[in-house]
Write a protein that holds these residues in place. Structure first.
Motif, PDB file in Angstrom:
ATOM      1  N   ASN A   2      38.752  80.660 -18.070  1.00  0.00           N
ATOM      2  CA  ASN A   2      37.651  80.017 -17.728  1.00  0.00           C
ATOM      3  C   ASN A   2      36.836  79.913 -19.143  1.00  0.00           C
ATOM      4  O   ASN A   2      36.510  80.854 -19.759  1.00  0.00           O
ATOM      5  N   THR A  28      43.377  72.863 -15.298  1.00  0.00           N
ATOM      6  CA  THR A  28      43.068  72.983 -14.035  1.00  0.00           C
ATOM      7  C   THR A  28      42.022  72.435 -13.185  1.00  0.00           C
ATOM      8  O   THR A  28      42.115  71.843 -12.186  1.00  0.00           O
ATOM      9  N   SER A  29      40.966  72.530 -13.962  1.00  0.00           N
ATOM     10  CA  SER A  29      39.789  72.053 -13.442  1.00  0.00           C
ATOM     11  C   SER A  29      38.638  71.947 -14.631  1.00  0.00           C
ATOM     12  O   SER A  29      38.858  72.395 -15.667  1.00  0.00           O
ATOM     13  N   GLU A  48      38.891  75.209 -16.704  1.00  0.00           N
ATOM     14  CA  GLU A  48      39.911  76.297 -16.557  1.00  0.00           C
ATOM     15  C   GLU A  48      41.260  75.736 -17.173  1.00  0.00           C
ATOM     16  O   GLU A  48      41.644  74.524 -16.861  1.00  0.00           O
ATOM     17  N   HIS A  52      46.431  81.252 -21.498  1.00  0.00           N
ATOM     18  CA  HIS A  52      45.526  81.799 -22.141  1.00  0.00           C
ATOM     19  C   HIS A  52      45.817  81.598 -23.562  1.00  0.00           C
ATOM     20  O   HIS A  52      44.560  81.300 -24.372  1.00  0.00           O
ATOM     21  N   GLU A  76      34.738  81.537 -24.625  1.00  0.00           N
ATOM     22  CA  GLU A  76      35.258  81.937 -23.231  1.00  0.00           C
ATOM     23  C   GLU A  76      34.219  82.330 -22.122  1.00  0.00           C
ATOM     24  O   GLU A  76      33.256  82.840 -22.640  1.00  0.00           O
ATOM     25  N   GLN A  79      32.464  86.340 -17.084  1.00  0.00           N
ATOM     26  CA  GLN A  79      32.375  86.364 -15.655  1.00  0.00           C
ATOM     27  C   GLN A  79      31.225  87.061 -14.992  1.00  0.00           C
ATOM     28  O   GLN A  79      30.470  87.706 -15.622  1.00  0.00           O
TER      29      GLN A  79
END
Length: 88
Positions: A2, A28-29, A48, A52, A76, A79
């Motif tokens: 992410n 992917t998003s 996303e 990596h 990056e 989270q």
């Protein structure tokens, strides 16, 4: 992985971001964060990328990349742990 993208021009679209990041690999998003009341961009987004290595290359290469006359900040994403958000 992410990826956080900041300092975006408020006119930047998700398609523009996807096009820029796709040059480094699969995306992917793409999600531009918007104000919940006005619906306007808040000037940052999350991308996303499943690979990596490709994501890290994008982060390095796109740091200060100019998109719509603004230099992007690319890192990056951290989270977010909502369970511990207020326990500090």
């Amino acid at each position: 992985m992410n990826i956080f993208v900041g300092n975006l021009n408020f006119q930047t679209t998700e398609n523009q971001l996807k096009e820029v990041f796709t040059s480094f690999g699969e995306v992917t998003s793409v999600k531009i964060v918007t104000d919940k009341f006005s619906g306007s961009s808040r000037g940052f987004a999350f991308i996303e990328m499943p690979d990596h290595t490709q994501a890290e290359k994008a982060i390095q290469e796109l740091q200060n990349y100019s998109l719509n006359n603004r230099n992007m900040v690319v890192n990056e994403a951290n989270q977010r742990d909502d369970n511990n958000r207020y326990n500090k």
